[in-house]
Design an enzyme around this catalytic site. Structure first.
Site: not given
Ligand code: NAD
Length: 287
Positions: A122, A143, A155, A193
């Protein structure tokens, strides 16, 4: 089905975004490998994806008789080597630079040199990640927005070393899953963001300053026309993830006070009140 440039996608990270992205791909007939660190996370992802697909059937976006077959198209795994056949990887693990880099380095030794690696970060500048890689030209940002199987925008972020052809493949792939890809410049937080930081941070400050409570802020913003208020949205995103993104953008803009985080949000993170994913955030959610 038309010939597609990318055929086999692996998604790393099966949390909020990984589950949503997997759903989006399954709804467009892509086979998916979904990788995460442990089985408990994968079980939750499986349940979430089943629920998403069921809703898609109810909304007429997926034929009921296809449901079973579509669910067979996804492999859940805790073994990174199961991603080795992918021609495209979408990384959606925690918003942590070191963790992401470690994963990319493992992927580089596993994948064919031609495979594309896209990060769903993000906030982290793409060039700063890809400059650490052996093959930086095949790396870019894709993104997605939450819920990833519903929101149309992606994005697309070209880093300093990304090949034009890789950007084109990513755009074509995004369109093939019904999305609207928009190429944006590589700055911390990109566009959405960066703009959105104020939506969250000013709302948090309004509550900290005692001007209104958070349900009032949410009601007001919805009455104004936003689909969700900032606190409802933080609960959907994950308060922990939202806070990590705020810290990351603040740091990358040299601690510019415009992006400064709030103590209020940190208190929710510390208390593990992370929103829907933990059952409680600014609001409570039953199972
Ligand atoms: P989340 O916390 O729901 O999930 C993250 C997952 O990654 C977890 O299940 C964890 O076990 C796993 N993980 C951690 N380290 C790991 C590794 N080394 N190998 C494999 N899996 C691993 O987070 P999220 O909300 O899904 O966010 C994930 C990414 O997407 C982040 O970079 C976040 O910034 C981005 N993002 C999030 C949103 C949102 O609304 N939540 C929107 C757009 C982008």
């Amino acid at each position: 089905m038309e010939k597609r440039t990318l055929q086999h996608i692996a998604i790393c990270g099966a949390g909020v975004m990984g589950s949503g992205i997997a759903t989006a791909l399954l709804l467009h007939q892509y086979p998916v490998v979904l990788y995460d660190l442990n089985d408990a996370v994968l079980q939750r992802a499986r349940a979430k994806i089943a629920q998403n697909l069921q809703k898609a059937v109810q909304k007429g976006k997926l034929a009921a008789e296809q449901l079973e077959a579509v669910q067979q198209q996804i492999q859940y795994t805790t073994t990174l080597a199961d991603c080795a056949q992918a021609d495209g990887v979408i990384e959606a693990i925690v918003e942590n630079r070191a963790a992401k880099l470690e994963l990319f380095q493992q992927l580089e030794s596993l994948l064919p040199d031609t495979a594309i690696i896209a990060t769903n970060t993000s906030s982290i500048a793409i060039s700063s990640l890809q400059s650490e890689l052996r093959f930086p030209h095949r790396f870019l940002g894709m993104h997605f927005f939450n819920p990833a199987h519903i929101m149309k925008l992606i994005e697309i972020i070209r880093g300093a070393f990304t090949d034009d052809s890789v950007v084109e493949v990513a755009k074509e792939f995004a369109e093939s899953i019904g999305k609207i890809p928009v190429v944006v410049k590589d700055v911390p937080g990109f566009i959405v963001n960066r703009v959105a930081r104020n939506f969250y941070n000013e709302a948090l400050r309004i509550v900290e300053e005692g001007i209104a409570d958070y349900p009032q802020v949410d009601r007001l913003m919805r009455a104004y026309g936003f689909r969700m208020g900032p606190f409802e949205l933080m609960d959907l995103i994950g308060v922990d993830t939202n806070f990590a993104v705020t810290l990351s953008i603040w740091e990358q803009y040299f601690y510019d006070p415009r992006f400064a985080p709030t103590l209020l949000q940190k208190q929710y993170v510390d208390a593990k009140k992370w929103g829907r994913k933990t059952g409680e955030g600014f609001y409570s959610y039953d199972a």
